[in-house]
Write an enzyme that holds these catalytic residues in place. Structure first.
Site, PDB file in Angstrom:
ATOM      1  N   ARG A 101       0.885  -1.178   0.000  1.00 31.18           N
ATOM      2  CA  ARG A 101       0.000   0.000   0.000  1.00 31.18           C
ATOM      3  C   ARG A 101       0.907   1.206   0.000  1.00 31.18           C
ATOM      4  O   ARG A 101       1.607   1.467   0.989  1.00 31.18           O
ATOM      5  CB  ARG A 101      -0.930  -0.002   1.214  1.00 31.18           C
ATOM      6  CG  ARG A 101      -1.679   1.313   1.365  1.00 31.18           C
ATOM      7  CD  ARG A 101      -2.872   1.229   2.285  1.00 31.18           C
ATOM      8  NE  ARG A 101      -3.958   0.510   1.668  1.00 31.18           N
ATOM      9  CZ  ARG A 101      -5.226   0.554   2.080  1.00 31.18           C
ATOM     10  NH1 ARG A 101      -5.551   1.274   3.127  1.00 31.18           N
ATOM     11  NH2 ARG A 101      -6.166  -0.131   1.462  1.00 31.18           N
ATOM     12  N   HIS A 128      -6.800   0.884  -7.006  1.00 34.53           N
ATOM     13  CA  HIS A 128      -7.088  -0.042  -5.900  1.00 34.53           C
ATOM     14  C   HIS A 128      -7.679  -1.321  -6.524  1.00 34.53           C
ATOM     15  O   HIS A 128      -8.871  -1.609  -6.378  1.00 34.53           O
ATOM     16  CB  HIS A 128      -8.057   0.625  -4.927  1.00 34.53           C
ATOM     17  CG  HIS A 128      -8.095   0.000  -3.560  1.00 34.53           C
ATOM     18  ND1 HIS A 128      -7.319  -1.084  -3.193  1.00 34.53           N
ATOM     19  CD2 HIS A 128      -8.830   0.315  -2.447  1.00 34.53           C
ATOM     20  CE1 HIS A 128      -7.579  -1.400  -1.929  1.00 34.53           C
ATOM     21  NE2 HIS A 128      -8.482  -0.566  -1.464  1.00 34.53           N
ATOM     22  N   GLN A 131      -9.725  -3.999  -4.506  1.00 33.88           N
ATOM     23  CA  GLN A 131     -11.047  -3.489  -4.151  1.00 33.88           C
ATOM     24  C   GLN A 131     -12.011  -3.667  -5.323  1.00 33.88           C
ATOM     25  O   GLN A 131     -13.112  -4.201  -5.150  1.00 33.88           O
ATOM     26  CB  GLN A 131     -10.936  -2.001  -3.783  1.00 33.88           C
ATOM     27  CG  GLN A 131     -12.257  -1.377  -3.383  1.00 33.88           C
ATOM     28  CD  GLN A 131     -12.749  -1.896  -2.050  1.00 33.88           C
ATOM     29  OE1 GLN A 131     -12.058  -1.819  -1.060  1.00 33.88           O
ATOM     30  NE2 GLN A 131     -13.959  -2.434  -2.021  1.00 33.88           N
ATOM     31  N   ASP A 221     -17.394   6.748  -2.318  1.00 32.33           N
ATOM     32  CA  ASP A 221     -16.174   6.639  -1.518  1.00 32.33           C
ATOM     33  C   ASP A 221     -16.002   7.995  -0.825  1.00 32.33           C
ATOM     34  O   ASP A 221     -16.718   8.962  -1.148  1.00 32.33           O
ATOM     35  CB  ASP A 221     -14.983   6.311  -2.449  1.00 32.33           C
ATOM     36  CG  ASP A 221     -13.660   6.105  -1.698  1.00 32.33           C
ATOM     37  OD1 ASP A 221     -13.679   5.965  -0.455  1.00 32.33           O
ATOM     38  OD2 ASP A 221     -12.602   6.088  -2.368  1.00 32.33           O
ATOM     39  N   CYS A 261     -16.499   1.358  -0.572  1.00 28.76           N
ATOM     40  CA  CYS A 261     -15.319   0.535  -0.275  1.00 28.76           C
ATOM     41  C   CYS A 261     -14.972   0.546   1.205  1.00 28.76           C
ATOM     42  O   CYS A 261     -14.273  -0.353   1.675  1.00 28.76           O
ATOM     43  CB  CYS A 261     -14.134   1.008  -1.109  1.00 28.76           C
ATOM     44  SG  CYS A 261     -13.745   2.743  -0.861  1.00 28.76           S
ATOM     45  N   ARG A 289     -13.529  -8.905   0.165  1.00 28.14           N
ATOM     46  CA  ARG A 289     -12.105  -8.575  -0.025  1.00 28.14           C
ATOM     47  C   ARG A 289     -11.240  -9.805   0.291  1.00 28.14           C
ATOM     48  O   ARG A 289     -10.290 -10.108  -0.417  1.00 28.14           O
ATOM     49  CB  ARG A 289     -11.697  -7.405   0.885  1.00 28.14           C
ATOM     50  CG  ARG A 289     -12.285  -6.054   0.508  1.00 28.14           C
ATOM     51  CD  ARG A 289     -11.737  -5.537  -0.798  1.00 28.14           C
ATOM     52  NE  ARG A 289     -10.284  -5.470  -0.799  1.00 28.14           N
ATOM     53  CZ  ARG A 289      -9.564  -4.483  -0.240  1.00 28.14           C
ATOM     54  NH1 ARG A 289     -10.177  -3.465   0.332  1.00 28.14           N
ATOM     55  NH2 ARG A 289      -8.243  -4.490  -0.294  1.00 28.14           N
TER      56      ARG A 289
END
Ligand code: CP
Ligand code: NVA
Length: 311
Positions: A101, A128, A131, A221, A261, A289
């Site tokens: 990340r 991402h 995701q 988001d 998310c 996930r």
């Protein structure tokens, strides 16, 4: 060596294959079967930003498959103590995969460029991918084949939106983005996605109502992503008309499902009333996930010759 730096690393059939493996692992887990598919394998998690879902779902997924995960933050001293090149070559002496990340996509790309071990993007400023793949898995659980279905992303054309644009192109979904034009996605990205995956049905506008009316899925988001905190005040004003609330949801078809998310800023981009409603699938989405990433790890292990093909 196969990596997942972004969804551009996958062919359309590979994308679907990973979700297929994830579906089957999820089914196994539902029957309390936890096969040791990655026994004694080790995943490094190298994180420059905070995380609940990405970190814990990868760690739990590895443990369920008989492997383990090691969480690393800046205190391992990469960049300051040694170059990324030396760092990743050493990491590969101990570990089988790394999830990164990163503040910048270039960090993930640089880690992968050494082909020392498979690198998975666990969120960058640009994308991402884990995701978006878990989101497709979730939407498919609700709607089956997603071809022709409309996914409307409301808010900032951010990392999550960029990956969803690619995922929608892969699945033949209509992708709509409703938000202030200053935060729309670039034509360059849309052209690249269209060229890469062969087709793209995409429109973006400031007119939220017309897009919501046609939606099978609405997604939002945070308005201010990690690292953009200095812009939070300005963004909260510009994005205020784009809140997902009960009056907006009245415009949407009855079957329309809401995704986020997470983490959510309840009361800003989405209200409690919507996120806790029957139309919300955000917790199933978060749960997926783990299943998706287990499928991805198995697929990467197969592709990189660590294990034999998954039946
Ligand atoms: N959605 C997501 O990636 O959550 P985390 O930031 O908690 O990992
Ligand atoms: N766009 C958000 C996603 C968090 C999962 C961020 O980058 O902070």
């Amino acid at each position: 060596m196969k990596h997942l730096r972004s969804l551009f690393d996958l062919r359309i059939d590979e994308f679907h294959n990973i979700i297929h493996i994830a579906d089957s692992l999820k089914k196994n887990l539902g029957n309390n079967e936890r096969p040791d598919l990655l026994k004694n394998r080790t995943l490094a998690l190298l994180f420059e930003k905070a995380s609940l879902r990405t970190r814990v779902s990868f760690e739990a997924g590895m443990i369920q498959m008989g492997g383990s995960a090691i969480y690393l933050t800046n205190d391992v001293g990469w960049r300051e103590r040694e170059t990324i090149s030396d760092f990743v070559r050493v990491l590969a002496e101990y570990c089988d995969f790394v999830v990164c990340r990163a503040i910048s996509q270039s960090t993930v790309d640089e880690l992968a460029a050494h082909n020392a071990l498979p690198v998975i993007n666990g969120l960058t400023d640009q994308s991402h991918p884990c995701q978006a793949m878990a989101d497709i898995m979730t939407m498919r659980e609700y709607a089956g084949d997603l071809k022709g279905k409309q996914l409307t992303f409301v808010g900032d054309g951010n990392n999550v939106a960029r990956s969803l644009l690619k995922a929608a192109a892969i699945c033949g979904m209509k992708f709509r983005l409703a938000g202030p034009s200053k935060f729309h996605l670039s034509d360059t990205l849309a052209d690249r996605v269209k060229n890469h995956f062969g087709s793209l049905d995409f429109q973006q506008s400031e007119d939220i109502a017309s897009m919501v009316r046609e939606s099978d899925f609405i997604y939002t988001d945070v308005w201010t992503s990690m690292g953009q905190e200095a812009e939070a005040k300005e963004r909260s004003v510009l994005f205020a008309p784009y809140q997902i609330n009960a009056s907006l949801m009245k415009l949407a078809p009855a079957h329309c499902q809401v995704l986020h998310c997470l983490p959510a800023r309840r009361g800003l981009e989405i209200t409690d009333e919507v996120i806790d409603s029957k139309s919300s699938i955000v917790f199933q989405q978060a749960g997926n996930r783990m299943h998706l990433q287990k499928g991805l790890l198995i697929w990467l292990a197969e592709q990189n010759g660590m294990i034999a093909g998954h039946s």
